[in-house]
Each structure stands twice: as structure tokens, then as C-alpha cells.
Design a protein around this motif. Sequence first.
Motif, mmCIF file in Angstrom:
data_model
loop_
_atom_site.group_PDB
_atom_site.id
_atom_site.type_symbol
_atom_site.label_atom_id
_atom_site.label_comp_id
_atom_site.label_asym_id
_atom_site.label_seq_id
_atom_site.Cartn_x
_atom_site.Cartn_y
_atom_site.Cartn_z
ATOM 1 N N GLY A 292 0.815 -1.535 -0.247
ATOM 2 C CA GLY A 292 -0.016 0.065 -0.057
ATOM 3 C C GLY A 292 0.539 0.917 -0.108
ATOM 4 O O GLY A 292 1.702 1.190 0.547
ATOM 5 N N GLU A 293 0.760 1.767 -0.874
ATOM 6 C CA GLU A 293 1.726 2.824 -1.375
ATOM 7 C C GLU A 293 1.219 4.249 0.605
ATOM 8 O O GLU A 293 2.511 4.772 0.369
ATOM 9 N N GLY A 294 -0.049 4.130 0.668
ATOM 10 C CA GLY A 294 -0.157 5.282 2.453
ATOM 11 C C GLY A 294 0.553 4.902 3.131
ATOM 12 O O GLY A 294 1.304 5.764 3.599
ATOM 13 N N ARG A 295 0.702 3.883 3.182
ATOM 14 C CA ARG A 295 1.603 2.889 4.605
ATOM 15 C C ARG A 295 3.168 2.853 3.863
ATOM 16 O O ARG A 295 3.725 3.889 5.341
ATOM 17 N N VAL A 296 3.464 2.647 3.166
ATOM 18 C CA VAL A 296 4.935 3.000 2.835
ATOM 19 C C VAL A 296 5.176 4.230 2.415
ATOM 20 O O VAL A 296 6.383 5.050 3.003
ATOM 21 N N GLY A 297 4.452 5.390 2.453
ATOM 22 C CA GLY A 297 4.886 6.586 2.180
ATOM 23 C C GLY A 297 4.843 7.443 3.315
ATOM 24 O O GLY A 297 6.154 8.376 4.081
ATOM 25 N N ARG A 298 4.327 6.986 4.426
ATOM 26 C CA ARG A 298 4.029 7.644 6.011
ATOM 27 C C ARG A 298 5.106 7.194 6.081
ATOM 28 O O ARG A 298 5.701 7.513 6.671
ATOM 29 N N LEU A 299 5.583 5.698 6.277
ATOM 30 C CA LEU A 299 6.836 4.874 6.817
ATOM 31 C C LEU A 299 8.047 5.750 5.978
ATOM 32 O O LEU A 299 9.115 5.705 7.233
ATOM 33 N N ALA A 300 8.395 6.085 4.730
ATOM 34 C CA ALA A 300 9.676 5.953 4.264
ATOM 35 C C ALA A 300 9.624 7.868 3.980
ATOM 36 O O ALA A 300 10.340 8.420 3.243
ATOM 37 N N GLY A 301 8.659 8.403 4.908
ATOM 38 C CA GLY A 301 8.542 10.240 4.401
ATOM 39 C C GLY A 301 8.488 10.591 3.071
ATOM 40 O O GLY A 301 9.378 11.193 2.863
ATOM 41 N N GLY A 302 7.444 9.765 2.367
ATOM 42 C CA GLY A 302 7.633 10.162 0.570
ATOM 43 C C GLY A 302 9.079 10.003 -0.126
ATOM 44 O O GLY A 302 9.133 10.214 -1.135
ATOM 45 N N GLY A 303 10.203 9.018 -0.012
ATOM 46 C CA GLY A 303 11.260 8.408 -0.299
ATOM 47 C C GLY A 303 12.433 8.728 0.051
ATOM 48 O O GLY A 303 13.541 8.694 -0.185
ATOM 49 N N ARG A 304 12.221 9.479 1.442
ATOM 50 C CA ARG A 304 13.028 10.261 2.123
ATOM 51 C C ARG A 304 13.981 9.055 3.290
ATOM 52 O O ARG A 304 15.575 9.091 3.279
ATOM 53 N N ALA A 305 13.438 7.997 3.493
ATOM 54 C CA ALA A 305 14.104 6.976 3.988
ATOM 55 C C ALA A 305 14.358 5.851 2.789
ATOM 56 O O ALA A 305 13.201 5.973 2.062
ATOM 57 N N ARG A 306 15.257 5.077 3.179
ATOM 58 C CA ARG A 306 15.272 3.750 2.637
ATOM 59 C C ARG A 306 14.095 2.427 2.416
ATOM 60 O O ARG A 306 14.238 2.213 3.903
ATOM 61 N N PHE A 307 14.083 1.445 2.192
ATOM 62 C CA PHE A 307 13.506 0.371 2.392
ATOM 63 C C PHE A 307 13.942 -0.519 3.301
ATOM 64 O O PHE A 307 12.993 -1.115 4.094
ATOM 65 N N TYR A 308 15.081 -0.304 3.353
ATOM 66 C CA TYR A 308 16.067 -1.106 4.789
ATOM 67 C C TYR A 308 16.417 -0.567 6.085
ATOM 68 O O TYR A 308 16.873 -0.983 6.679
ATOM 69 N N ASP A 309 15.640 0.372 5.815
ATOM 70 C CA ASP A 309 16.008 1.453 6.828
ATOM 71 C C ASP A 309 14.799 0.987 7.872
ATOM 72 O O ASP A 309 14.258 0.336 8.153
ATOM 73 N N SER A 310 15.934 0.830 9.254
ATOM 74 C CA SER A 310 15.277 0.351 10.466
ATOM 75 C C SER A 310 13.526 0.717 10.259
ATOM 76 O O SER A 310 12.966 -0.103 10.860
ATOM 77 N N SER A 311 13.439 2.139 10.837
ATOM 78 C CA SER A 311 12.650 2.538 10.621
ATOM 79 C C SER A 311 11.246 2.232 9.665
ATOM 80 O O SER A 311 9.817 2.047 10.196
ATOM 81 N N VAL A 312 11.487 1.892 8.395
ATOM 82 C CA VAL A 312 10.811 1.265 7.627
ATOM 83 C C VAL A 312 10.811 -0.264 7.400
ATOM 84 O O VAL A 312 9.171 -0.915 7.886
ATOM 85 N N TYR A 313 12.010 -1.058 7.529
ATOM 86 C CA TYR A 313 11.983 -2.178 6.986
ATOM 87 C C TYR A 313 10.694 -3.121 8.157
ATOM 88 O O TYR A 313 10.230 -3.777 7.620
ATOM 89 N N THR A 314 11.385 -2.374 9.306
ATOM 90 C CA THR A 314 10.467 -3.845 10.496
ATOM 91 C C THR A 314 9.252 -2.703 10.841
ATOM 92 O O THR A 314 8.594 -3.984 10.957
#
Length: 505
Positions: A292-314
Motif C-alpha cells: 500500500g502506497e499510503g503506508r509505505v509513504g508514511r513510513l518512508a516520508g515520501g522517499g526520504r528513508a530507504r526500504f531497508y532503514d529499520s524505521s521502514v523495514y521492521t
Amino acid sequence: MYRLRFVPALAASLLLAACAGTPAKSDKAAKAPTAVDEAEIGTLYARLGEAVQRYEGSADLAASGERERAAREGNAALDDLRAAALRCKQLPGCEEERFLSAFDGLLRRDAPATAAAGGEKDAAPGEDGVPEAAGEGSPVVADLPETARAITLLKGRPLAEMIAVNEPVKAALEEWLTQYRPNLIQAYVNYQYMRQLMWPEYEKAGLPEALLFGFIAKESGGKVHAVSRSGASGPLQFMYATGLRFGLSTENGFDQRFDPALSARANAAYLNEQLRIFNNDLELVLAAYNGGEGRVGRLAGGGRARFYDSSVYTALAPETREYVPMVLAAAWLFMHPERYNLNFPRIETKLGSVVLPRSMSLSELSICFGQEGGSREGWFRTLRNLNPAYDHQASLPPGTRLDVPAVLEAAFPRTCAQGQWQALAAELHRASMPLVSTPSPALAARNRAAAGRSSYTVRKGDTLAAIARKHRCAEVREIASLNRLRAPGYAIKPGQTLQIPGCSR
């Protein structure tokens, strides 16, 4: 004459490779004057001319049927051209523009529409009227698919540079090459028959073919009518609402998510939209497609964080954490099968069509075609994929035109239009299982209970609870109800015969 179609992405990659890892022209000019080696430069120019002629000559070899030799000659010519360009880059006084011009000349000669339009125009139609992907006609590309497909661009960068072969991707490679190898091979076969329907949509959108295959391998295995438990449908598994956003609706009762071409177009539009949102971060886009783009967008800050950053990946679901490297690994294997002892089958995938002379179903066609053309698994899946709007069991009226592989088009008059196999297919299709009336759930439960019922003679000291425990499946209330015993005491006496229900649950 059979012309080589030089792959635009290949030319671009070779040019980039010629410039990689060496000082720029301006750097050379800034250094102290160095003696010019006219002899070596002259030799490089001669190699340039010979390589171009050798590459062009491979077209003549292909036209005469010498495909293997054409592949060797063409590939060797490109290798020599690239090596000469690299050496020219290092020599003061060597005109790199000559090599750029040579690449450009090959590109413009063999792909004029693509070169002129920067990849925005549709591919030129092939002999059968279907747009032909860049490089599809080249014998070099046909025999060395990694040459054409490994160097595919995504937003101006080679896809290979955007796929980090890290530990998760390596683990996914192992999955594809072990327990899921049959799935990967079957997905490749299924995709090859749909390729000319799906790949042009990706090509027009400027997306690499390897990524399309990665989606297909992971999402549906190339089964057009795949439906997940969550309701995602089609070869690229669109949810209904997302499909509507990208033009996949229901037309005359047909869910367009099952259409290979339309689903590829919608998938390409989705990816380009999300690549803009996530700053061309492919891993985040894949995560958004699955989670879901909404969830991933919130976690990654619209692309500022990367997929494997712990704040996103976990914070992502385990399914999404597994999904991203699996898609990337399948795309990587599509580009580099030779590196992993993987052999994708060579398939003749030219399409044709047949017109039904009588009422027939896709199932009947699958039976009468058998394993025509050497297909080990028959043609059922391919026929369904190419004709997604039809129920495979529905009898289609005479005059219906169906898309089929060209090998079946040639075999149709002999195998399915008439004869023993057509008659056998019709006989089997008419057969049906006997109809059995289904009792209501309540009646079925009573029947099951009666079928397993037993009797028990009450002994001195027995209680209803003890009798129920002794018979395991029976409960106190079931025994009481069956024997009309009154609550709350459920009085019983020695010598009394009780009916005990069976294990109906």
C-alpha cells in the motif's frame, strides 16, 4: 533484407561503459602536453571501421540462416568496438567523437523511430502487425538475450545498477533457484506467449522488461486468471479499487484486470506514478505495490528513508519484506540467467488465430491439440491466457476467433477442426457428474448422528457425565436430548438403555 535492430539501451550502455572509470577530456587537456601516438590512434580508427563492418555483416549471416555464426560475429564486433572506445579514451589526441558517431549511426540506422523520438513513439509493427520490441529481430539479441535485457534503463539508469544484490536478494535468488525453480521456469514460459501483448505497454512507458517479468513471476506465475485470497486479480494482481484508478473496469461482464495488455498498461502507469512519488527508489515502489502506497509513504516520508532503514523495514508486514527482494531477484535472473546455471527454454512464440467451425470450448481445444508442437504440459494455460474473456468450459459459437500460438494455427485443421481428437474432446466435454441432492445442514447433522449412534446400558453408580466421558465424542446435553432426559438432574437408573450419539463433529 533482414535488418539488425540495434537496441537503444545497449548502445547507450556501451557509450557509458566507454566513458566509465577514465578521466574526462577536459582533464586530459588540463595536464601537461603528452606525445600523440599517431600509429596507435590510426590502428584504433581502423578497428572502429572493421568492427562496424563486421557487425553489419552479421545481418547478412542472419538472412542466410546462419544464426549462431551471426550471434558470434555481432557480439564480437560490439566487444571490439567497446574495447577500442575505452582505449581511445585513454589516448591523447584520439577523437572519441568517431566512436560516438559510429554508435549513433548504428542506432539511427536500425531504430530510427526510437532514436528520433527518444523512446516515446510506439514500436514499428512486425510482419504480423504486432509491435516488435526493440532488438527482437536481431540474431545477436535472439541468441544472447542477456545482451539486450541486462542493459535496460529505468529513469536513465541501467536497471542492474538499481538492483542491490544484497543479502535479502541473495536469499531470494536461492529460493528461485531451488524450491521455486519450476515456478520460475513456468512463469517464463507463460510470459513468453503473452510477451507481445504486455511488453509493448512497458516499452512505451519507458520501463525495463526484466521488471515486468519480476512482477509476473512473483504475482501470478503468468496465470492470467489468478485470484488471491484478498481479491487481487489478474497476471499483475490488481485490487479492484486500484485497478479502477488505472483504467481497469468491467466491460460486458469481463473484469479487465484479467486482460494481459490492459493490466500491463495499468501496472506501468502505477509504477511511473510511484517512481515520481518515491524519488525513483525502486525498492520503495515495490513495497508500495504490495503493502500500500499510503503506508509505505508514511513510513518512508515520501522517499526520504530507504526500504531497508529499520524505521521502514521492521514496520512493514513480513509479506512485503519478502516480496521486494523476490521481485528484484526474479528480474535479476531474467537479465543474467547464465550467471546462475539457469536455462530458460527457447520458445517459438509467434501468435496466430483460429476461427471455430463449430461450437467448441477452450477445454475441448486443449484436449484435441494435445501436446502438439512438443509442449510437455499441453496448451490449456496458454489458450486461457491468450483468450482471457472466455470461460474455459463455455461452448463458444461457430465463427468465434481465438488467439493461439502459430504452431497451433497450423495444426488446427488436422487436430481440432474435425477427426478423432475433435470427436474425443466433444465426447469428454459432454460428460457430466451425476446430480446429487444436498440435504439441509440440520438434516445432514441428524443423519451423521444417526449413522454413528450406539447404545449403552446404565450400570450401578453411573452418572450421565461419566457416561459422556467414557464415550468421548458425546456431551451430556446431547445424550440427554437424544434420550429425553430432563434437566437439571438428568435422572438415570441401572439397566436403563441409553442411545449415545456418534462423533458427528
